[in-house]
Design a protein around this motif. Structure first.
Motif, short mmCIF file in Angstrom:
data_model
loop_
_atom_site.label_atom_id
_atom_site.label_comp_id
_atom_site.label_asym_id
_atom_site.label_seq_id
_atom_site.Cartn_x
_atom_site.Cartn_y
_atom_site.Cartn_z
N SER A 239 6.83 6.49 -12.46
CA SER A 239 7.15 7.39 -11.35
C SER A 239 6.40 6.94 -10.24
N ASP A 240 6.70 7.80 -9.34
CA ASP A 240 6.28 7.45 -7.73
C ASP A 240 4.70 8.21 -7.90
N GLU A 241 4.69 9.28 -8.51
CA GLU A 241 3.24 10.03 -8.71
C GLU A 241 2.49 9.37 -9.30
N PHE A 242 2.84 8.53 -10.59
CA PHE A 242 1.85 7.71 -11.22
C PHE A 242 1.45 6.52 -10.66
N LYS A 243 2.34 5.94 -9.84
CA LYS A 243 2.14 4.71 -8.86
C LYS A 243 1.04 5.10 -7.86
N ILE A 244 1.06 6.25 -7.33
CA ILE A 244 0.02 6.66 -6.58
C ILE A 244 -1.21 7.10 -6.96
N ASP A 245 -1.12 7.56 -8.06
CA ASP A 245 -2.49 7.54 -8.99
C ASP A 245 -3.06 6.26 -9.38
N ILE A 246 -2.40 5.22 -9.45
CA ILE A 246 -2.71 3.92 -9.60
C ILE A 246 -3.57 3.42 -8.60
N ILE A 247 -2.69 3.43 -7.38
CA ILE A 247 -3.12 2.79 -6.12
C ILE A 247 -4.51 3.62 -5.68
N LEU B 291 4.05 -2.91 -2.67
CA LEU B 291 4.81 -2.82 -1.68
C LEU B 291 6.40 -3.23 -1.76
N LYS B 292 6.53 -4.30 -2.68
CA LYS B 292 7.68 -4.95 -2.55
C LYS B 292 8.48 -4.31 -3.83
N ASN B 293 7.93 -3.18 -4.60
CA ASN B 293 8.66 -2.43 -5.59
C ASN B 293 9.37 -1.26 -4.66
N GLU B 294 10.25 -0.71 -5.48
CA GLU B 294 11.10 0.54 -4.99
C GLU B 294 9.74 1.64 -5.02
N GLY B 295 9.89 2.34 -4.15
CA GLY B 295 9.21 3.69 -3.88
C GLY B 295 9.55 4.50 -2.86
N LYS B 296 9.29 5.82 -2.99
CA LYS B 296 9.37 6.75 -1.90
C LYS B 296 8.28 6.67 -0.70
N TYR B 297 8.59 7.30 0.38
CA TYR B 297 7.67 7.11 1.61
C TYR B 297 6.24 7.33 1.09
N GLU B 298 5.89 8.59 0.43
CA GLU B 298 4.56 9.05 -0.02
C GLU B 298 3.57 7.48 -0.81
N PHE B 299 4.59 6.83 -1.65
CA PHE B 299 4.04 5.81 -2.16
C PHE B 299 3.76 4.52 -1.38
N LYS B 300 4.69 4.23 -0.66
CA LYS B 300 4.29 3.26 0.49
C LYS B 300 3.31 3.52 1.45
N VAL C 294 0.62 5.28 0.86
CA VAL C 294 -0.65 5.33 0.23
C VAL C 294 -1.11 3.79 0.15
N ILE C 295 0.02 3.10 -0.20
CA ILE C 295 -0.56 1.52 -0.28
C ILE C 295 -0.90 0.96 1.25
N VAL C 296 -0.08 1.38 2.33
CA VAL C 296 -0.32 1.06 3.69
C VAL C 296 -2.02 1.38 4.10
N SER C 297 -2.03 2.93 3.53
CA SER C 297 -3.52 3.30 3.91
C SER C 297 -4.64 2.36 3.19
N SER C 298 -4.17 2.16 1.87
CA SER C 298 -5.03 1.52 0.92
C SER C 298 -5.47 -0.11 1.62
N LEU C 299 -4.48 -0.73 2.21
CA LEU C 299 -4.65 -1.87 2.83
C LEU C 299 -5.68 -1.63 4.06
N GLU C 300 -5.04 -0.68 5.10
CA GLU C 300 -6.14 -0.44 5.88
C GLU C 300 -7.55 -0.39 5.38
N GLN C 301 -7.71 0.64 4.59
CA GLN C 301 -8.99 0.96 4.18
C GLN C 301 -9.53 -0.44 3.68
#
Length: 181
Positions: A13-21, A46-55, A57-64
């Motif tokens: 799930s996206d919620e779990f993916k967000i926790d992992i990221i 980023l290449k996986n399916e996911g909702k806005y929140e998931f994507k 979090v990844i963008v923010s992680s890359l910036e960090q």
């Protein structure tokens, strides 16, 4: 560990993916020498399916990651530039474009970025086209050797149907012309 997580993250799930990221963020601080593996994992996510929140979090992680580990900057920026090719969220498009514009002075190989950004001018909505013109304009202002090629692209935007895109094109062409004088 990241390879093992990668094997099952697509089915989660996206919620779990967000926790992992979110849990990977401190990992990059603790093991900065592993930034390439972390970047590869984030790119995969980023290449996986996911909702806005998931994507987001990844963008923010890359910036960090770029902030904390300067050696990761160019690769992280390119991952983000590639991401906008298939991104379905306008606000993330614009966030990435703004980041690329801010980082214009830190990018060494602008050519690969220019192609990806130029595609946004031809394929996206007016807000994204305007952000793309700003990004290319900042590239031109930071790397004067790019002016001839970028000036042509920006001049094409003078015929855009949107007034904001045209206004930004006029602004950056004026800035470029001032440099050329």
């Amino acid at each position: 560990l990241l390879n093992q997580i990668q094997d099952f993250i697509g089915e989660s799930s996206d919620e779990f993916k967000i926790d992992i990221i979110s849990s990977i963020r401190p990992l990059s601080k603790k093991h900065p020498q592993k930034y390439k593996e972390i970047l590869t994992f984030l790119q995969y996510c980023l290449k996986n399916e996911g909702k806005y929140e998931f994507k987001s979090v990844i963008v923010s992680s890359l910036e960090q990651l770029m902030t904390e580990i300067p050696d990761s900057r160019e690769q992280a920026l390119f991952i983000l530039a590639e991401f906008i090719e298939d991104c379905q969220y306008s606000s993330l498009h614009i966030q990435v474009m703004n980041l690329l514009a801010r980082e214009a002075n830190n990018i060494h190989n602008h050519t690969k970025f220019i192609r990806l950004i130029n595609n946004r001018i031809h394929l996206e909505n007016s807000d994204i086209r305007a952000a793309a013109i700003t990004t290319l304009g900042k590239f031109a202002l930071s790397k004067h050797n790019l002016i001839p090629d970028l000036k042509v692209i920006i001049e094409e935007a003078l015929g855009d149907t949107d007034s904001e895109v045209r206004s930004r094109a006029i602004f950056y062409l004026d800035e470029i012309n001032a440099i050329e004088e």
